[in-house]
Design a protein around this motif. Structure first.
Motif, PDB file in Angstrom:
ATOM      1  N   GLU A   1     -56.356 160.715  44.025  1.00 56.45           N
ATOM      2  CA  GLU A   1     -55.577 159.846  43.132  1.00 56.45           C
ATOM      3  C   GLU A   1     -54.478 160.651  42.447  1.00 56.45           C
ATOM      4  N   VAL A   2     -54.830 161.860  42.019  1.00 50.92           N
ATOM      5  CA  VAL A   2     -53.830 162.718  41.365  1.00 50.92           C
ATOM      6  C   VAL A   2     -52.735 163.078  42.356  1.00 50.92           C
ATOM      7  N   ARG A   3     -53.138 163.403  43.584  1.00 50.59           N
ATOM      8  CA  ARG A   3     -52.146 163.785  44.603  1.00 50.59           C
ATOM      9  C   ARG A   3     -51.160 162.641  44.844  1.00 50.59           C
ATOM     10  N   CYS A   4     -51.673 161.418  44.865  1.00 52.35           N
ATOM     11  CA  CYS A   4     -50.803 160.251  45.106  1.00 52.35           C
ATOM     12  C   CYS A   4     -49.891 159.980  43.910  1.00 52.35           C
ATOM     13  N   CYS A   5     -50.393 160.198  42.718  1.00 48.83           N
ATOM     14  CA  CYS A   5     -49.692 159.722  41.513  1.00 48.83           C
ATOM     15  C   CYS A   5     -48.784 160.770  40.869  1.00 48.83           C
ATOM     16  N   LEU A   6     -49.114 162.037  41.043  1.00 47.71           N
ATOM     17  CA  LEU A   6     -48.365 163.093  40.347  1.00 47.71           C
ATOM     18  C   LEU A   6     -46.851 163.079  40.638  1.00 47.71           C
ATOM     19  N   PRO A   7     -46.440 162.712  41.863  1.00 44.89           N
ATOM     20  CA  PRO A   7     -44.986 162.666  42.092  1.00 44.89           C
ATOM     21  C   PRO A   7     -44.245 161.739  41.122  1.00 44.89           C
ATOM     22  N   TYR A   8     -44.902 160.669  40.653  1.00 47.73           N
ATOM     23  CA  TYR A   8     -44.245 159.786  39.671  1.00 47.73           C
ATOM     24  C   TYR A   8     -44.013 160.524  38.356  1.00 47.73           C
TER      25      TYR A   8
END
Ligand code: URA
Length: 227
Positions: free
Chosen positions: A137-144
């Motif tokens: 989840e962090v990997r998916c969201c951190l770019p935002y």
């Protein structure tokens, strides 16, 4: 740049970064499908649309609303928390529950109204039952969050809580060793100060003294970094 950092940056379309440069060129307008575009190319409206429509991880299925972040998009301070809780999930705004009220008081103590900083989380969606964010989840969201950091270009990032700090800094150091000192978030070149999460301070008011000393350190660091 280490391999892990390079991998995260790769997901947002950055292969080289010049610290403290003006934000990367922004898209002329929201792409046809903002949710599919790499976050590193988005301007504010497109980024907001991308988060609102995000289905990158399983949290999309359980959230009520995404929680993009709130405050001054030209703020000198960015406050980063962990993830929305139940009330944030309902209202679509970070830190609106009891912990949020304490965060507001902490900010007031150092001279900021809530609207004068920008407040965001590592995750934009609530993990069910407020469990810890999962690495995927962090990997998916951190770019935002990284794109928000680029667009705001704050003088200081105040990380509240272990989960936010460890995920943003990419370390697994205990919070007792992360707080009380100055970090630098690369490749952005932005100073980071870590303090306890306000929800923890509500449970352990005896730690407020240490948090106050972190806030004073943050003011000092921000003064050194700002214009
Ligand atoms: N805790 C967080 O870390 N973020 C919120 O938005 C609310 C509670």
């Amino acid at each position: 740049m280490d391999a892990r950092r390079a991998a995260v940056l790769g997901t947002i379309g950055i292969d080289r970064f010049v610290a403290r440069a003006a934000p990367a060129a922004v898209a002329a307008g929201p792409p046809a499908d903002a949710a599919q575009a790499p976050a590193g190319s988005l301007d504010w409206p497109a980024l907001e649309a991308a988060v609102a429509g995000c289905t990158r991880c399983g949290l999309a299925a359980t959230r009520t609303r995404t929680v993009f972040g709130v405050g001054d998009r030209r703020a000198r301070w960015l406050v980063v928390g962990e993830a929305p809780g139940a009330e944030e999930d309902r209202q679509g705004e970070p830190f609106v529950g009891r912990a949020g009220q304490l965060l507001n008081s902490m900010l007031r103590a150092i001279g900021f109204g809530r609207e004068q900083v920008f407040i965001a989380n590592v995750l934009k969606c609530r993990p069910p039952s407020n469990r810890d964010p999962q690495p995927e989840e962090v990997r998916c969201c951190l770019p935002y969050l990284h794109r928000q950091i680029e667009l705001i270009a704050p003088d200081l990032i105040l990380c509240v809580g272990r989960i936010a700090a460890q995920n943003l800094l990419g370390v697994d150091t205990p919070i007792g060793q992360l707080r009380g000192r100055r970090h630098r978030l690369e490749p952005f070149g932005i100073p980071v100060v870590v303090t306890y999460h306000p929800a923890y301070l509500l449970r352990s008011p005896g730690e407020k003294r240490k948090s106050w000393s972190d806030l004073k350190l943050a003011m000092e660091v921000a003064r050194g970094h700002g214009a």
